[in-house]
Write a protein that holds these residues in place. Sequence first.
Motif, PDB file in Angstrom:
ATOM      1  N   THR A  28      14.093   3.845  -0.529  1.00  0.00           N
ATOM      2  CA  THR A  28      12.745   3.418  -0.162  1.00  0.00           C
ATOM      3  C   THR A  28      11.753   4.564  -0.277  1.00  0.00           C
ATOM      4  N   THR A  29      12.057   5.691   0.363  1.00  0.00           N
ATOM      5  CA  THR A  29      11.056   6.754   0.469  1.00  0.00           C
ATOM      6  C   THR A  29      10.669   7.338  -0.887  1.00  0.00           C
ATOM      7  N   GLU A  30      11.634   7.571  -1.762  1.00  0.00           N
ATOM      8  CA  GLU A  30      11.307   8.186  -3.051  1.00  0.00           C
ATOM      9  C   GLU A  30      10.490   7.241  -3.921  1.00  0.00           C
ATOM     10  N   PHE A  31      10.772   5.963  -3.834  1.00  0.00           N
ATOM     11  CA  PHE A  31       9.970   4.969  -4.553  1.00  0.00           C
ATOM     12  C   PHE A  31       8.566   4.878  -3.964  1.00  0.00           C
ATOM     13  N   VAL A  32       8.484   4.791  -2.650  1.00  0.00           N
ATOM     14  CA  VAL A  32       7.194   4.624  -1.975  1.00  0.00           C
ATOM     15  C   VAL A  32       6.286   5.837  -2.182  1.00  0.00           C
ATOM     16  N   LEU A  33       6.854   7.027  -2.140  1.00  0.00           N
ATOM     17  CA  LEU A  33       6.041   8.224  -2.360  1.00  0.00           C
ATOM     18  C   LEU A  33       5.374   8.199  -3.734  1.00  0.00           C
ATOM     19  N   LYS A  34       6.081   7.697  -4.740  1.00  0.00           N
ATOM     20  CA  LYS A  34       5.499   7.566  -6.075  1.00  0.00           C
ATOM     21  C   LYS A  34       4.380   6.523  -6.078  1.00  0.00           C
ATOM     22  N   MET A  35       4.565   5.433  -5.353  1.00  0.00           N
ATOM     23  CA  MET A  35       3.532   4.411  -5.272  1.00  0.00           C
ATOM     24  C   MET A  35       2.287   4.942  -4.579  1.00  0.00           C
ATOM     25  N   HIS A  36       2.482   5.686  -3.499  1.00  0.00           N
ATOM     26  CA  HIS A  36       1.353   6.285  -2.791  1.00  0.00           C
ATOM     27  C   HIS A  36       0.604   7.252  -3.694  1.00  0.00           C
ATOM     28  N   GLU A  37       1.353   8.057  -4.416  1.00  0.00           N
ATOM     29  CA  GLU A  37       0.749   9.041  -5.316  1.00  0.00           C
ATOM     30  C   GLU A  37      -0.133   8.361  -6.364  1.00  0.00           C
ATOM     31  N   ALA A  38       0.266   7.169  -6.777  1.00  0.00           N
ATOM     32  CA  ALA A  38      -0.483   6.419  -7.787  1.00  0.00           C
ATOM     33  C   ALA A  38      -1.601   5.574  -7.178  1.00  0.00           C
ATOM     34  N   TYR A  61      21.146  13.217   2.428  1.00  0.00           N
ATOM     35  CA  TYR A  61      20.768  13.353   1.021  1.00  0.00           C
ATOM     36  C   TYR A  61      19.259  13.244   0.803  1.00  0.00           C
ATOM     37  N   ALA A  62      18.514  13.000   1.874  1.00  0.00           N
ATOM     38  CA  ALA A  62      17.067  12.822   1.732  1.00  0.00           C
ATOM     39  C   ALA A  62      16.370  14.157   1.508  1.00  0.00           C
ATOM     40  N   ASN A  63      15.417  14.186   0.575  1.00  0.00           N
ATOM     41  CA  ASN A  63      14.679  15.422   0.332  1.00  0.00           C
ATOM     42  C   ASN A  63      13.599  15.631   1.402  1.00  0.00           C
ATOM     43  N   LYS A  64      12.931  16.773   1.355  1.00  0.00           N
ATOM     44  CA  LYS A  64      11.962  17.127   2.398  1.00  0.00           C
ATOM     45  C   LYS A  64      10.819  16.121   2.475  1.00  0.00           C
ATOM     46  N   GLU A  65      10.338  15.683   1.314  1.00  0.00           N
ATOM     47  CA  GLU A  65       9.238  14.730   1.301  1.00  0.00           C
ATOM     48  C   GLU A  65       9.663  13.404   1.928  1.00  0.00           C
ATOM     49  N   SER A  66      10.904  12.988   1.657  1.00  0.00           N
ATOM     50  CA  SER A  66      11.413  11.746   2.236  1.00  0.00           C
ATOM     51  C   SER A  66      11.533  11.851   3.745  1.00  0.00           C
ATOM     52  N   ILE A  67      12.033  12.958   4.234  1.00  0.00           N
ATOM     53  CA  ILE A  67      12.163  13.154   5.682  1.00  0.00           C
ATOM     54  C   ILE A  67      10.796  13.175   6.342  1.00  0.00           C
ATOM     55  N   ARG A  68       9.819  13.775   5.682  1.00  0.00           N
ATOM     56  CA  ARG A  68       8.466  13.816   6.236  1.00  0.00           C
ATOM     57  C   ARG A  68       7.905  12.402   6.365  1.00  0.00           C
ATOM     58  N   ALA A 217      10.421   3.789 -10.063  1.00  0.00           N
ATOM     59  CA  ALA A 217       8.997   3.835  -9.729  1.00  0.00           C
ATOM     60  C   ALA A 217       8.161   4.278 -10.923  1.00  0.00           C
ATOM     61  N   GLU A 218       8.623   5.301 -11.613  1.00  0.00           N
ATOM     62  CA  GLU A 218       7.874   5.816 -12.767  1.00  0.00           C
ATOM     63  C   GLU A 218       7.809   4.785 -13.888  1.00  0.00           C
ATOM     64  N   LYS A 219       8.898   4.068 -14.106  1.00  0.00           N
ATOM     65  CA  LYS A 219       8.914   3.035 -15.139  1.00  0.00           C
ATOM     66  C   LYS A 219       7.949   1.904 -14.784  1.00  0.00           C
ATOM     67  N   LEU A 220       7.938   1.511 -13.529  1.00  0.00           N
ATOM     68  CA  LEU A 220       7.018   0.466 -13.093  1.00  0.00           C
ATOM     69  C   LEU A 220       5.570   0.920 -13.237  1.00  0.00           C
ATOM     70  N   LEU A 221       5.269   2.137 -12.817  1.00  0.00           N
ATOM     71  CA  LEU A 221       3.904   2.641 -12.894  1.00  0.00           C
ATOM     72  C   LEU A 221       3.420   2.776 -14.330  1.00  0.00           C
ATOM     73  N   HIS A 222       4.341   2.999 -15.236  1.00  0.00           N
ATOM     74  CA  HIS A 222       3.981   3.057 -16.646  1.00  0.00           C
ATOM     75  C   HIS A 222       3.498   1.693 -17.147  1.00  0.00           C
ATOM     76  N   PRO A 226      -3.022   2.014 -12.964  1.00  0.00           N
ATOM     77  CA  PRO A 226      -3.174   2.818 -11.748  1.00  0.00           C
ATOM     78  C   PRO A 226      -4.108   2.121 -10.771  1.00  0.00           C
ATOM     79  N   ALA A 227      -3.767   2.195  -9.503  1.00  0.00           N
ATOM     80  CA  ALA A 227      -4.615   1.588  -8.488  1.00  0.00           C
ATOM     81  C   ALA A 227      -5.786   2.489  -8.169  1.00  0.00           C
ATOM     82  N   SER A 228      -6.806   1.924  -7.567  1.00  0.00           N
ATOM     83  CA  SER A 228      -7.924   2.743  -7.070  1.00  0.00           C
ATOM     84  C   SER A 228      -7.409   3.642  -5.959  1.00  0.00           C
ATOM     85  N   THR A 229      -7.899   4.834  -5.879  1.00  0.00           N
ATOM     86  CA  THR A 229      -7.473   5.755  -4.827  1.00  0.00           C
ATOM     87  C   THR A 229      -8.276   5.570  -3.557  1.00  0.00           C
ATOM     88  N   THR A 230      -9.159   4.551  -3.540  1.00  0.00           N
ATOM     89  CA  THR A 230      -9.969   4.280  -2.358  1.00  0.00           C
ATOM     90  C   THR A 230      -9.303   3.203  -1.513  1.00  0.00           C
TER      91      THR A 230
END
Length: 235
Positions: A28-38, A61-68, A217-222, A226-230
């Motif tokens: 969940t977290t690694e996918f969601v972080l990519k969605m947020h970034e976009a 196994y979770a990375n720092k960004e996922s734990i945050r 996530a990257e394949k989907l975003l391709h 891109p969504a509005s950042t607002t």
Amino acid sequence: MQKILVVETNQATYGKKATPTGLWLGETTEFVLKMHEAGYQVDYVSPQGGYVPVDPRSLKYANKESIRLYQSRDFERRALAETHNPAELTAEDYHAIYYAGGHGAMWDFVNNQPLQQLAEKIYRNGGYITSVCHGIAGLFNLRLPNGNFLIKGRQITGFTTTEEMLAGKYQVVPFLNQPMATKRGAQFVKKHAYSSFVVQDGRLITGQNPFSAQAVAEKLLHEIKPASTTGTKDK
């Protein structure tokens, strides 16, 4: 704006066994972080709504960004404590639906009709069906308007039989993904165990294992604009 819908399991154990399982956090977290970034807003749903258990092994196994993200109050509430019930949601609100894995998904994704109906409508509306690892379980009973299985004749991937054996869960899971996919007429493809691998077949995007979440996530975003950042924070 259209959003992305993340599906998570409510199943906390391996069937009737006491051994804990649940959501594999990074899926969940690694996918969601990519969605947020976009710039995409994300909603969370589970078969029954409400509480989502996290497989305790996945925290190692979770990375720092996922734990945050995991430790944020918003994520804790929306993704783990108060997920939506499928009946509460409207398919037209979503660009795509993403099935996160964890072994728990093998018990409660396959036969949940409200969730199936929601996903099928998202797809009929031109949206994307995506999954990673054991999240593939959510695809097995999806059907097209003509009654055929959605995955029939399509290339897909998910947690393999070899990976299930290496994980030591071959004897406790209710089914194996490869033969289940083949039974429904899909072409199951794979690469080396526990290496990132994603396959796309039209508006169907699937990842093999937990290490494939970002690539899905990257394949989907391709594929989607891109969504509005607002105003893109989760609500």
